[in-house]
Design a protein around this motif. Structure first.
Motif, PDB file in Angstrom:
ATOM      1  N   ASP A   9       0.851  -1.215  -0.028  1.00 34.58           N
ATOM      2  CA  ASP A   9       0.035   0.087   0.074  1.00 34.58           C
ATOM      3  C   ASP A   9       0.811   1.192   0.253  1.00 34.58           C
ATOM      4  N   ALA A  29       0.243   4.297  -1.044  1.00 37.06           N
ATOM      5  CA  ALA A  29      -0.389   5.685  -0.585  1.00 37.06           C
ATOM      6  C   ALA A  29      -0.341   5.738   0.798  1.00 37.06           C
ATOM      7  N   GLY A  64       0.245   9.666  -0.413  1.00 39.61           N
ATOM      8  CA  GLY A  64      -0.973   9.763  -1.446  1.00 39.61           C
ATOM      9  C   GLY A  64      -2.260   9.644  -0.722  1.00 39.61           C
ATOM     10  N   ILE A  65      -3.240  10.014  -1.614  1.00 39.49           N
ATOM     11  CA  ILE A  65      -4.749   9.923  -1.144  1.00 39.49           C
ATOM     12  C   ILE A  65      -5.139   8.544  -1.615  1.00 39.49           C
ATOM     13  N   HIS A  66      -6.256   8.056  -1.457  1.00 38.28           N
ATOM     14  CA  HIS A  66      -6.769   7.011  -1.725  1.00 38.28           C
ATOM     15  C   HIS A  66      -7.886   7.102  -2.819  1.00 38.28           C
ATOM     16  N   MET A  67      -7.242   6.856  -3.980  1.00 35.12           N
ATOM     17  CA  MET A  67      -8.262   7.336  -5.216  1.00 35.12           C
ATOM     18  C   MET A  67      -9.379   6.510  -5.330  1.00 35.12           C
ATOM     19  N   SER A  68      -9.053   5.284  -5.038  1.00 39.40           N
ATOM     20  CA  SER A  68     -10.466   4.394  -4.925  1.00 39.40           C
ATOM     21  C   SER A  68     -11.657   4.725  -4.152  1.00 39.40           C
ATOM     22  N   ARG A  69     -11.382   5.552  -3.115  1.00 42.10           N
ATOM     23  CA  ARG A  69     -12.382   5.812  -2.277  1.00 42.10           C
ATOM     24  C   ARG A  69     -13.238   7.101  -2.648  1.00 42.10           C
TER      25      ARG A  69
HETATM   26  N1  LIG Z   1      -2.572   8.159  -4.734  1.00 41.11           N
HETATM   27  C1  LIG Z   1      -2.375   7.875  -5.749  1.00 41.11           C
HETATM   28  N2  LIG Z   1      -2.970   6.652  -6.252  1.00 41.11           N
HETATM   29  C2  LIG Z   1      -2.637   6.110  -7.573  1.00 41.11           C
HETATM   30  C3  LIG Z   1      -2.079   7.178  -8.318  1.00 41.11           C
HETATM   31  N3  LIG Z   1      -2.156   6.270  -9.671  1.00 41.11           N
HETATM   32  C4  LIG Z   1      -2.859   5.263  -9.792  1.00 41.11           C
HETATM   33  N4  LIG Z   1      -3.258   5.141  -8.404  1.00 41.11           N
HETATM   34  C5  LIG Z   1      -3.798   3.775  -7.871  1.00 41.11           C
HETATM   35  O1  LIG Z   1      -5.040   3.803  -7.206  1.00 41.11           O
HETATM   36  C6  LIG Z   1      -5.293   2.627  -6.620  1.00 41.11           C
HETATM   37  C7  LIG Z   1      -6.500   2.894  -5.577  1.00 41.11           C
HETATM   38  O2  LIG Z   1      -5.739   3.379  -4.613  1.00 41.11           O
HETATM   39  P1  LIG Z   1      -6.164   3.351  -3.057  1.00 41.11           P
HETATM   40  O3  LIG Z   1      -7.559   3.757  -2.868  1.00 41.11           O
HETATM   41  O4  LIG Z   1      -5.409   3.799  -1.915  1.00 41.11           O
HETATM   42  O5  LIG Z   1      -6.343   1.517  -3.006  1.00 41.11           O
HETATM   43  P2  LIG Z   1      -6.518   0.568  -2.028  1.00 41.11           P
HETATM   44  O6  LIG Z   1      -5.232   0.886  -1.040  1.00 41.11           O
HETATM   45  O7  LIG Z   1      -6.752  -0.632  -2.501  1.00 41.11           O
HETATM   46  O8  LIG Z   1      -7.821   1.045  -1.064  1.00 41.11           O
HETATM   47  P3  LIG Z   1      -7.771   1.417   0.409  1.00 41.11           P
HETATM   48  O9  LIG Z   1      -7.767   0.177   1.020  1.00 41.11           O
HETATM   49  O10 LIG Z   1      -9.268   1.928   0.776  1.00 41.11           O
HETATM   50  O11 LIG Z   1      -7.004   2.328   0.702  1.00 41.11           O
HETATM   51  C8  LIG Z   1      -4.030   2.218  -6.280  1.00 41.11           C
HETATM   52  O12 LIG Z   1      -3.748   1.013  -6.810  1.00 41.11           O
HETATM   53  C9  LIG Z   1      -2.975   3.240  -6.865  1.00 41.11           C
HETATM   54  O13 LIG Z   1      -1.632   2.851  -7.175  1.00 41.11           O
HETATM   55  C10 LIG Z   1      -1.426   8.397  -8.039  1.00 41.11           C
HETATM   56  O14 LIG Z   1      -1.140   9.108  -8.625  1.00 41.11           O
HETATM   57  N5  LIG Z   1      -1.717   8.651  -6.811  1.00 41.11           N
END
Ligand SMILES: Nc1nc2c(ncn2[C@@H]2O[C@H](COP(=O)(O)OP(=O)(O)OP(=O)(O)O)[C@@H](O)[C@H]2O)c(=O)[nH]1
Length: 298
Positions: free
Chosen positions: A8, A10, A56-61
């Motif tokens: 992870d 981010a 980083g932020i959590h883009m998926s959220r």
């Molecule tokens: N922060 C960030 N994420 C990116 C970027 N480009 C792609 N991503 C991808 O966005 C995806 C989703 O990120 P998260 O929301 O942190 O995913 P996750 O950790 O599975 O979800 P949570 O458990 O909710 O944190 C990850 O696979 C990142 O690599 C970027 O420039 N910045």
């Protein structure tokens, strides 16, 4: 490898501890509902990254929160819920949230005279922000209209007068002759130029509004301009449009002033910026005027 072992990135500490103003995604494809109309839209979704130590932020959220927009009509309360969810899912990281939705609103517009109607597309964008519990919505709307140059109309009239003097010099004026002359090409030796023009409206909404007044604002702007571009047109409609243009000559300055006055009377606004662009047919460049009310950079 199972989910528990996925790296992870981010969540790591940033190598350069620095907060960021805006982080998110732009151009997300999204179906939205505006006034019951299902539209294909694109969204920009973001938050501030106030924790400069976080990588980083959590883009998926953010992406998943947009699902809230699929089934409900776009309203200020819904936009606020989405932004609240952006912040709740980034607790400790972000203090401000931002969402911009772009779509083409389709409205069915009646012809001026005939019983016909047709669809007209209005590019709109809806921008919502939530920062320190302050919630703001801004609309952007483009309205296309026709503008006929008043200077060109006056110059054309002068040429028509001159033609009349030439054609009727030393002749007694007979009603039938004048009528026939008016109906000939000599009765209109010159025509004023007109152009397809666009009003770009940026509008800040009052905080108490329950609905997005997109259609009401488009109607107010078109009524103020008087010569909105038409959809289905028969000859009777075209003649009515020619009359409307002739009675409604305008420079870009006139259009900007009219919109300013009309929008000040429109309910639900506390600030606006108007930019009108007349795509001149006299020149190869545009004539442009801007007007603001209570507007300073957000
Ligand atoms: N922060 C960030 N994420 C990116 C970027 N480009 C792609 N991503 C991808 O966005 C995806 C989703 O990120 P998260 O929301 O942190 O995913 P996750 O950790 O599975 O979800 P949570 O458990 O909710 O944190 C990850 O696979 C990142 O690599 C970027 O420039 N910045």
């Amino acid at each position: 490898m199972n989910a528990l072992t996925l790296p992870d990135i981010a969540a790591q500490a940033s190598r350069q501890a620095l907060p960021l103003d805006w982080v998110g995604m732009c151009g997300i494809a999204l179906p939205v509902l505006i006034d019951g109309q299902r539209l294909s839209a694109t969204a920009d979704a973001g938050v501030s990254l106030d924790d400069g130590e976080a990588r980083g932020i959590h883009m998926s959220r953010l992406y998943l929160a947009l699902e809230m927009l699929e089934q409900e009509n776009l309203k200020p309360a819904l936009l606020r819920r989405v932004l609240r969810s952006f912040l709740d899912s980034h607790e400790g990281l972000s203090r401000s949230a931002y969402l911009k939705i772009r779509a083409d609103l389709l409205l069915k517009r009646p012809a001026l005279i005939s019983p016909l109607a047709g669809w007209k597309s209005y590019p709109v964008s809806i921008e919502a922000r939530l920062k320190n519990a302050m919630f703001h919505v801004e609309l952007k709307i483009d309205v296309a209209y026709s503008s006929t140059c008043p200077c060109s109309a006056a110059l054309s009239r002068q040429l028509i007068q001159q033609q009349f003097v030439d054609d009727f010099a030393n002749r007694s004026l007979e009603h039938a002759d004048v009528l026939a002359w008016l109906g000939s090409t000599k009765g209109m030796v010159a025509t004023p130029h007109s152009q397809r023009s666009t009003a770009h409206l940026s509008l800040r909404l009052d905080d108490y509004l329950d609905d997005l007044p997109l259609i009401a604002l488009i109607n107010d702007a078109e009524a103020a301009l008087g010569t909105a571009v038409q959809t289905a047109v028969k000859r009777a409609d075209e003649q009515a449009f020619a009359l409307a243009n002739g009675q409604n000559l305008m420079f870009c300055e006139d259009a900007a002033r009219r919109l300013n006055l009309a929008l000040k009377r429109s309910p639900g606004l506390h600030a606006f910026h108007v930019r009108v662009v007349h795509a001149e047919s006299l020149h190869a460049h545009d004539a442009v005027a801007e007007s603001r009310w209570n507007w300073e950079a957000a």
